[in-house]
Design a protein around this motif. Structure first.
Motif, mmCIF file in Angstrom:
data_model
loop_
_atom_site.group_PDB
_atom_site.id
_atom_site.type_symbol
_atom_site.label_atom_id
_atom_site.label_comp_id
_atom_site.label_asym_id
_atom_site.label_seq_id
_atom_site.Cartn_x
_atom_site.Cartn_y
_atom_site.Cartn_z
ATOM 1 N N TYR A 237 0.719 -1.335 -0.021
ATOM 2 C CA TYR A 237 0.027 -0.133 0.108
ATOM 3 C C TYR A 237 0.794 1.176 -0.015
ATOM 4 O O TYR A 237 1.854 1.555 0.755
ATOM 5 C CB TYR A 237 -0.891 0.008 1.231
ATOM 6 N N GLY A 238 0.419 2.137 -0.670
ATOM 7 C CA GLY A 238 1.170 3.423 -0.911
ATOM 8 C C GLY A 238 2.387 3.633 -1.305
ATOM 9 O O GLY A 238 2.960 4.696 -1.369
ATOM 10 N N GLU A 239 2.779 2.291 -1.960
ATOM 11 C CA GLU A 239 4.375 2.639 -2.603
ATOM 12 C C GLU A 239 4.386 2.258 -4.267
ATOM 13 O O GLU A 239 3.406 2.568 -4.623
ATOM 14 C CB GLU A 239 5.398 1.600 -1.654
ATOM 15 N N HIS A 240 5.477 1.797 -4.545
ATOM 16 C CA HIS A 240 5.443 1.602 -5.948
ATOM 17 C C HIS A 240 6.734 0.683 -6.118
ATOM 18 O O HIS A 240 7.770 0.216 -5.222
ATOM 19 C CB HIS A 240 5.796 2.913 -6.688
ATOM 20 N N ASP B 235 2.972 -0.898 -11.002
ATOM 21 C CA ASP B 235 2.410 -0.199 -9.820
ATOM 22 C C ASP B 235 0.864 -0.261 -9.985
ATOM 23 O O ASP B 235 0.280 -0.182 -10.935
ATOM 24 C CB ASP B 235 2.521 1.348 -10.284
ATOM 25 N N HIS C 16 -1.285 3.993 -7.644
ATOM 26 C CA HIS C 16 0.061 3.994 -7.015
ATOM 27 C C HIS C 16 1.212 4.325 -7.965
ATOM 28 O O HIS C 16 0.988 3.852 -8.876
ATOM 29 C CB HIS C 16 0.190 2.658 -6.414
ATOM 30 N N ARG D 90 -4.704 9.003 -6.035
ATOM 31 C CA ARG D 90 -3.814 8.624 -5.207
ATOM 32 C C ARG D 90 -3.938 7.606 -4.267
ATOM 33 O O ARG D 90 -5.003 7.948 -3.458
ATOM 34 C CB ARG D 90 -2.858 9.709 -4.780
ATOM 35 N N ALA D 91 -3.649 6.546 -4.077
ATOM 36 C CA ALA D 91 -4.023 5.412 -3.018
ATOM 37 C C ALA D 91 -5.413 5.069 -2.955
ATOM 38 O O ALA D 91 -5.875 4.788 -1.883
ATOM 39 C CB ALA D 91 -3.555 6.050 -1.574
ATOM 40 N N TRP E 21 2.924 7.422 -0.937
ATOM 41 C CA TRP E 21 1.914 8.281 -0.506
ATOM 42 C C TRP E 21 1.763 8.464 1.025
ATOM 43 O O TRP E 21 2.312 7.691 1.877
ATOM 44 C CB TRP E 21 0.496 7.374 -0.761
#
Length: 272
Positions: free
Chosen positions: A36-39, A61, A65, A72-73, A176
């Motif tokens: 979550y929230g990353e890439h 991704d 994300h 976003r998110a 994020w």
């Protein structure tokens, strides 16, 4: 580090950014599934190790994300994300016909990988779940109990005992930093229920990795979730003192050694 390349592909809800680490002598394909929230850009060192082990590595991704399209998110249905990962697997198989495929998911990516194994596990040779969100994640129910989702910034120290990991994540513009969105939390809750009812992994060799001191996704509730879906071939590694991102921990080489040793066994079983 191994060279990587990026390109856009069509996903269920828009264009997704794919990162690929090629290998001219591919022994297997590894599908990396981020959290979550990353890439996928945060997994260069993991992919490098897998390439040196004989893998061609692919990751996407997720919607909302990294460099993929979407708010976003925001994930409104994780089944769509599983479908996107499957499209990536089909692309990888077209690039490497007849080569075994393994899935490796971290955190939210572990949840996605678990559901992926339920939907498409017959095509996998092995499954690796790192700090998976599975079973029960109290953070979801807690946040959903509020009329307005509070902004609760992540303590970077929860990621790893290596302070540089948290500092890099906090400074990464593609990570994020904002609050959870209600629709995303609701999608988490729905997917956790779906996985619990979705059946076991059967004979699929599965490796469960978790930090003993993971305060973001505690290992206890994850163990309950693993026990509900585990098949006949489960290996677990709980790392003393480890926090949430075991691939970025102070003992990350030990963790990656455990992954490659496990994959060697799974690949040998498939191709004795």
């Amino acid at each position: 580090m191994s060279d990587s390349r990026t390109y856009k592909v069509a996903g269920v809800r828009g264009l997704n950014m794919v990162r690929e680490w090629p290998n001219d002598q591919t022994r297997y394909v590894a599908i990396l599934i981020h959290g979550y929230g990353e890439h996928m850009g945060r997994y260069e060192h993991v992919a490098d190790r897998l390439v040196r082990h004989g893998a061609a590595v692919y990751g996407v991704d997720h919607v909302g994300h990294g460099k993929s399209e979407g708010d976003r998110a925001l994930v409104v249905d994780f089944e769509d994300v599983v479908t996107d990962v499957h499209a990536l697997e089909e692309r990888a198989r077209a690039d490497h016909p007849g080569v075994p495929v393994v899935a490796i998911g971290h955190s939210m990516g572990g949840m996605i990988a678990a559901r992926y194994a339920q939907r498409y596990g017959t095509g996998l040779t092995a499954l690796v779940l790192s700090g998976p969100v599975i079973g029960r994640w109290d953070l979801v129910s807690t946040l959903l109990s509020f009329d307005e989702i509070p902004d609760m910034p992540l303590d970077p120290a929860m990621l790893s005992r290596d302070p540089s990991v948290g500092a890099a994540a906090a400074a990464d513009p593609l990570v994020w930093q904002g609050p959870f969105k209600r629709a995303t939390l609701e999608a988490f809750a729905e997917m956790l229920t779906t996985i619990a009812k979705g059946g076991t992994f059967g004979a699929l060799p599965t490796l469960w990795l978790h930090g003993e001191d993971d305060q973001l996704v505690p290992p206890g509730p994850s163990r309950d979730g693993i026990d509900a879906v585990r098949g006949s071939d489960l290996t677990e590694r709980i790392y003393s003192g480890g926090r949430h991102e075991v691939f970025n921990e102070t003992n990350k080489e030990e963790v990656l050694d455990d992954v490659t040793s496990f994959l060697d066994r799974a690949l040998t079983v498939r191709n004795p």
